[in-house]
Write an enzyme that holds these catalytic residues in place. Structure first.
Site, PDB file in Angstrom:
ATOM      1  N   ARG A  73       0.694  -1.297  -0.249  1.00  0.00           N
ATOM      2  CA  ARG A  73      -0.266   0.331  -0.181  1.00  0.00           C
ATOM      3  C   ARG A  73       0.960   1.126   0.335  1.00  0.00           C
ATOM      4  O   ARG A  73       2.365   1.164   0.824  1.00  0.00           O
ATOM      5  CB  ARG A  73      -0.711   0.140   1.204  1.00  0.00           C
ATOM      6  CG  ARG A  73      -1.964  -1.059   0.885  1.00  0.00           C
ATOM      7  CD  ARG A  73      -2.784  -0.649   2.637  1.00  0.00           C
ATOM      8  NE  ARG A  73      -2.617  -0.964   2.986  1.00  0.00           N
ATOM      9  CZ  ARG A  73      -2.059  -0.359   4.255  1.00  0.00           C
ATOM     10  NH1 ARG A  73      -2.193   0.970   4.323  1.00  0.00           N
ATOM     11  NH2 ARG A  73      -0.561  -0.753   5.558  1.00  0.00           N
ATOM     12  N   TYR A 214      -1.704  -3.627  -6.670  1.00  0.00           N
ATOM     13  CA  TYR A 214      -1.015  -4.642  -5.493  1.00  0.00           C
ATOM     14  C   TYR A 214      -2.195  -3.819  -4.827  1.00  0.00           C
ATOM     15  O   TYR A 214      -2.020  -2.971  -4.071  1.00  0.00           O
ATOM     16  CB  TYR A 214       1.082  -3.714  -4.689  1.00  0.00           C
ATOM     17  CG  TYR A 214       0.826  -4.965  -3.886  1.00  0.00           C
ATOM     18  CD1 TYR A 214       2.210  -6.155  -4.657  1.00  0.00           C
ATOM     19  CD2 TYR A 214       0.251  -5.451  -2.936  1.00  0.00           C
ATOM     20  CE1 TYR A 214       2.545  -6.532  -3.796  1.00  0.00           C
ATOM     21  CE2 TYR A 214       1.473  -6.285  -1.824  1.00  0.00           C
ATOM     22  CZ  TYR A 214       2.377  -7.028  -2.595  1.00  0.00           C
ATOM     23  OH  TYR A 214       2.612  -8.533  -1.742  1.00  0.00           O
ATOM     24  N   LYS A 223      -9.666  -3.010   1.494  1.00  0.00           N
ATOM     25  CA  LYS A 223      -9.448  -1.265   2.609  1.00  0.00           C
ATOM     26  C   LYS A 223     -10.242  -0.495   1.775  1.00  0.00           C
ATOM     27  O   LYS A 223     -10.386   0.489   2.484  1.00  0.00           O
ATOM     28  CB  LYS A 223      -7.529  -0.978   2.686  1.00  0.00           C
ATOM     29  CG  LYS A 223      -6.680  -2.099   3.398  1.00  0.00           C
ATOM     30  CD  LYS A 223      -6.773  -2.507   4.339  1.00  0.00           C
ATOM     31  CE  LYS A 223      -5.596  -3.606   4.433  1.00  0.00           C
ATOM     32  NZ  LYS A 223      -5.668  -4.665   5.603  1.00  0.00           N
ATOM     33  N   SER A 265      -1.558  -3.556  10.737  1.00  0.00           N
ATOM     34  CA  SER A 265      -1.173  -4.781   9.351  1.00  0.00           C
ATOM     35  C   SER A 265       0.344  -4.419  10.094  1.00  0.00           C
ATOM     36  O   SER A 265       1.285  -4.212  10.244  1.00  0.00           O
ATOM     37  CB  SER A 265      -0.505  -3.284   7.905  1.00  0.00           C
ATOM     38  OG  SER A 265      -1.875  -2.872   7.707  1.00  0.00           O
ATOM     39  N   ARG A 381       2.406 -11.928  -0.087  1.00  0.00           N
ATOM     40  CA  ARG A 381       1.328 -12.037   0.196  1.00  0.00           C
ATOM     41  C   ARG A 381       0.722 -13.778  -0.204  1.00  0.00           C
ATOM     42  O   ARG A 381       1.659 -13.819  -1.625  1.00  0.00           O
ATOM     43  CB  ARG A 381      -0.178 -11.014  -0.480  1.00  0.00           C
ATOM     44  CG  ARG A 381       0.751 -10.118   0.322  1.00  0.00           C
ATOM     45  CD  ARG A 381      -0.572  -9.977   2.223  1.00  0.00           C
ATOM     46  NE  ARG A 381       0.398  -8.630   2.685  1.00  0.00           N
ATOM     47  CZ  ARG A 381       0.109  -7.811   3.293  1.00  0.00           C
ATOM     48  NH1 ARG A 381      -1.416  -8.940   4.099  1.00  0.00           N
ATOM     49  NH2 ARG A 381       0.118  -6.388   4.144  1.00  0.00           N
TER      50      ARG A 381
HETATM   51  O1  SAT Z   1      -2.516  -4.224   0.774  1.00  0.00           O
HETATM   52  S1  SAT Z   1      -3.548  -4.749   2.140  1.00  0.00           S
HETATM   53  O2  SAT Z   1      -3.672  -3.550   2.134  1.00  0.00           O
HETATM   54  O3  SAT Z   1      -4.920  -5.253   1.588  1.00  0.00           O
HETATM   55  C1  SAT Z   1      -2.182  -5.440   3.110  1.00  0.00           C
HETATM   56  C2  SAT Z   1      -2.431  -4.706   4.821  1.00  0.00           C
HETATM   57  O4  SAT Z   1      -2.013  -4.007   4.911  1.00  0.00           O
HETATM   58  O5  SAT Z   1      -2.729  -4.895   5.607  1.00  0.00           O
HETATM   59 MN    MN Z   2      -4.949  -5.310   7.486  1.00  0.00          MN
END
Ligand code: SAT
Ligand code: MN
Length: 600
Positions: A73, A214, A223, A265, A381
C-alpha cells in the site's frame, strides 16, 4: 465468462461511461465461475505474468511477481477527497474532489487501450444479507479479478441480488499502463509512482484507484470499501467498520467467547485469528483475519461479521510454528505474490520451516542463502479462500454475526507496554484504542521504520476525521451501556535490552486470552495499576511454559517514566485534532496523567 446480464440502468450507464473514458479493447463481465478463474490464470501463465506451481506440491496454485516499485500500500498516494478539507482530518491526505477528479480523468483517458476491461460485481458479506454491501469494481487487471474471486463473493449471483435498482459502490481501478498496437506487455504493468492515486470520495461513496496493481491499492473491496468508505458510512449510520480479526474461543466447559482484535498491518492478526491454543481443553475458531463490521443487535449487544471471503496474508514468517492453520489454508487453490520459487516448483519465504538452498527470488533472480537480498519480499502475500482454513468457524458466514465479548487492541512495542492489561471501563478502553502506537512494518511502502501512533490500528483506513472517529467510539459505548464488551490491550512484542523477544507468542498467546475470558466471566480479580487491571501473581496460566521469572517480571513491568513519555507523545499527537478531539478523551488523558503522578 458468459455475457453476464443485468438491467440495472445506473450500473449499465456507469460501465458505458467508464468504457468511453478508458477505451479498453473489450469489456468482460465476470461471472464468478471456476471456469472463468481457471481461464484467467491459464492466460496469465501463457503471457508470463504468472507461474503455475508444481501441482503435486501445491495444486491449482500460482505465483505472481510484481514490479519492484509496486509491492505494498502507498499511504502517501492515498487520498480522502471530502468537499471540506477539515472533514478529512489531519491523518489523511486531502485533495479537493473536483480537482482530484479532473487530474484522474486525464490519467484514465485511454488508459485501458490494448487491454480488457473487467466488470466485477462483488459482495462484502454474505450475498443478500442485510449487512452486506455490494460493490462493482471495474479493472483492467486480470490479477485483480482472480484475487477478487477469492477475497469477495463475485459474479452473476451478486447482480441478481442487486436487481434493477439496488445500491452499489462504484470502484474504478486501472493499472495505468495502456498498450499501443503491437507493444509487448510487461509481466506486472503499472504506472510510475507519481501517477499512482488511491482516491476515495466518501460523500458520494465512490472509489477511484489508478496506477498500482498491488493488494489494498487494487483489490478495492478490502481497505478502500470495507474500511475507508465503510467507516464513513458506519459513522453516519451508527455502526463500526474496523481493522479487526474475529475469533471464537471455547473454554473446557463449552462456554464461547467472541473476540474482535485490532492490530496494525503485519502485526500478527492472521496468526491470532488462526491460533491453536497450547492450553489443554481450549478451542479457537477463526471468523475473520482483517476486517470486522459490527452493529448493535436487537439484544443490545454488538455483533460482528467478516465482510471478506478470503485471506490476503503476509507470507514471510508464516510457518508451521507461527501459524499451522494458515499453512494448511494455503496448501492448494492459492495465489502467491512476491514469494520465492523453489527448484521443485513450490514457493518459499523467509521464516518457513525448512531452509532453502536455491530459489528464484521475488524479482526473478537466482537466490541462495548467501545472497544479501531477501528471497521473498517482506510484504509478499498469499491469497487463499477462508473456507480452506481448517479452523474456520462453522458460523463464519452467519449474516447475524457473532456477539462480541471483548475487544483487544495492540501493536508492536519493544518496550514500555506490558504483555496485557485491561481497561477500567469502556471509555478507558476507547482511550487505550485511541492511544495505541506501533513500530512500523513493511505493509506500507512509505511510512519509515519508527514508532507511530495508530488509533485502533485504523490510521491509514479512517475515511474521515480521526477525532470524529474517536468520538464515534465513545458514542457506541454510550449506546451499549452495560452490554459493552470488555476491552484489553496486549503487546506480544516486548524485547529485552539485547533485542530478544520476552514472550514466545503464537499459540502461547492463548494463555493471555484465557486470562481475559476469566476476567469477562468475573471468575478472577486483578491488580489495579496506573494503566489498567493486570493479572495477579499466578492468574496468568504459564503451566508447561518455560519462561524465566526475570523475563516474566520484565514482560509485566509497568514503569512510570516511560509511560509518562508515551502519554506526552500521545497528547502531542492528539493536539492536531483540535476541537474535534472528544472531551471524553481529554478526561481520560487527565485521569491517566493523575494515576501516573500518584504512582511515581
Ligand atoms: O495490502 S493490504 O492493504 O490489503 C494489506 C494490509 O496492509 O493490511
Ligand atoms: Mn490489514
Amino acid at each position: 465468462m458468459k455475457d453476464t446480464k443485468t438491467d440495472h440502468k445506473r450500473l449499465l450507464a456507469w460501465v458505458d461511461e467508464v468504457k468511453s473514458l478508458c477505451l479498453p479493447d473489450r469489456v468482460v463481465w465476470t461471472d464468478g465461475s471456476k471456469d472463468e478463474y481457471n481461464r484467467l490464470l491459464a492466460d496469465a501463465v501463457r503471457t508470463g505474468a504468472a507461474t503455475r506451481l508444481n501441482a503435486r506440491k501445491r495444486p491449482n496454485s500460482y505465483l505472481f511477481r510484481s514490479d519492484p516499485s509496486d509491492v505494498a500500500r502507498l499511504e502517501n498516494r492515498t487520498f480522502i477527497a471530502t468537499r471540506n478539507e477539515k472533514d478529512a482530518g489531519p491523518t489523511n491526505n486531502w485533495i479537493d474532489p473536483g480537482e482530484l477528479k479532473s487530474t484522474m480523468r486525464q490519467l484514465y483517458a485511454g488508459c485501458m487501450r490494448g487491454r480488457t476491461m473487467y466488470v466485477i460485481p462483488f459482495s462484502m458479506g454474505p450475498i443478500g444479507s442485510p449487512i452486506a454491501k455490494t460493490g462493482v469494481e471495474i479493472t483492467d487487471s486480470p490479477y485483480v479479478v482472480v484475487n477478487m474471486h477469492i477475497m469477495t463473493r463475485v459474479g452473476q449471483k451478486v447482480l441478481e441480488a442487486l436487481g434493477s435498482d439496488g445500491e452499489f459502490i462504484p470502484c474504478l481501478h486501472s493499472i495505468g499502463a495502456p498498450l499501443s498496437p503491437g507493444e509487448p506487455d510487461r509481466p506486472w504493468p503499472c504506472a510510475p509512482i507519481e501517477q499512482k492515486y488511491i482516491a476515495h470520495f466518501p460523500e458520494e461513496s465512490l472509489i477511484w484507484s489508478y496506477g498500482s496493481g498491488y493488494g489494498g491499492n487494487a483489490l478495492l473491496g478490502k481497505k478502500c470499501l470495507a474500511l475507508r468508505i465503510a467507516s464513513h458510512l458506519a459513522h453516519s449510520e451508527g455502526w463500526l467498520a474496523e481493522h479487526m480479526l474475529i475469533l471464537r474461543l471455547t473454554n473446557p466447559q463449552g462456554r464461547r467467547f467472541h473476540i474482535a482484535a485490532a492490530f496494525p498491518s503485519a502485526c500478527g492478526k492472521t496468526n491470532l485469528a488462526m491460533l491453536v491454543p497450547t492450553i489443554p481443553g481450549w478451542k479457537a475458531e477463526c471468523i475473520g483475519d482483517d476486517i470486522a463490521w459490527m452493529r448493535i443487535g436487537p439484544d443490545g449487544r454488538i455483533r460482528a461479521i467478516n465482510p471478506e471471503a478470503g485471506f490476503f496474508g503476509v507470507a514471510p514468517g508464516t510457518s508451521n510454528k507461527s501459524n499451522p492453520m494458515a499453512m494448511r489454508s494455503i496448501e492448494r487453490n492459492t495465489i502467491f505474490t512476491n514469494c520465492a520459487l523453489t527448484d521443485d516448483g513450490d514457493i518459499w519465504w523467509e521464516g518457513m520451516d525448512q531452509a532453502c538452498e536455491h530459489a528464484i527470488d521475488w524479482r526473478g533472480n537466482d537466490w541462495t542463502p548467501d545472497s544479501d537480498r531477501l528471497a521473498a519480499h517482506a510484504n509478499a502475500r498469499f491469497t487463499a479462500p477462508a473456507s480452506q482454513c481448517p479452523v474456520i468457524c462453522p458460523d463464519w458466514e452467519d449474516p447475524a454475526g457473532v456477539a462480541i465479548d471483548m475487544f483487544i487492541f495492540g501493536g508492536r512495542r519493544s518496550t514500555t507496554i506490558p504483555l496485557v492489561h485491561q481497561a477500567f471501563n469502556f471509555d478507558h478502553g476507547v482511550f487505550l484504542g485511541a492511544s495505541a502506537a506501533s513500530e512500523t512494518t513493511a505493509a506500507a511502502l512509505d511510512v519509515g521504520r519508527t514508532l507511530r501512533r495508530d488509533p485502533f490500528a485504523m490510521t491509514p483506513f479512517i475515511g474521515y476525521h480521526a477525532g470524529d472517529y474517536i468520538a464515534h467510539w465513545f458514542r457506541m459505548g454510550e449506546r451499549l451501556g452495560a452490554k459493552a464488551p470488555a476491552v484489553f490491550f496486549v503487546n506480544w512484542y516486548r524485547r529485552d535490552r539485547s533485542g530478544r523477544w520476552l514472550w514466545p507468542g503464537f499459540g502461547e498467546n492463548s494463555r493471555v486470552l484465557k486470562w481475559m475470558c476469566e476476567r469477562v466471566e468475573g471468575k478472577i480479580d486483578a491488580v489495579r495499576t496506573p494503566i489498567g487491571w493486570m493479572p495477579r501473581n499466578g492468574d496468568l496460566d504459564v503451566n508447561g511454559l518455560t519462561i524465566r521469572s526475570d523475563d516474566f517480571a520484565e514482560l509485566m513491568r509497568v514503569s512510570v517514566e516511560p509511560l509518562r513519555k508515551d502519554l506526552s507523545d500521545a497528547e502531542q499527537y492528539f493536539a492536531q485534532f483540535g476541537d474535534r478531539l472528544p472531551d471524553k478523551l481529554r478526561v481520560e488523558l487527565d485521569a491517566m496523567r493523575q494515576r501516573l503522578a500518584a504512582a511515581g
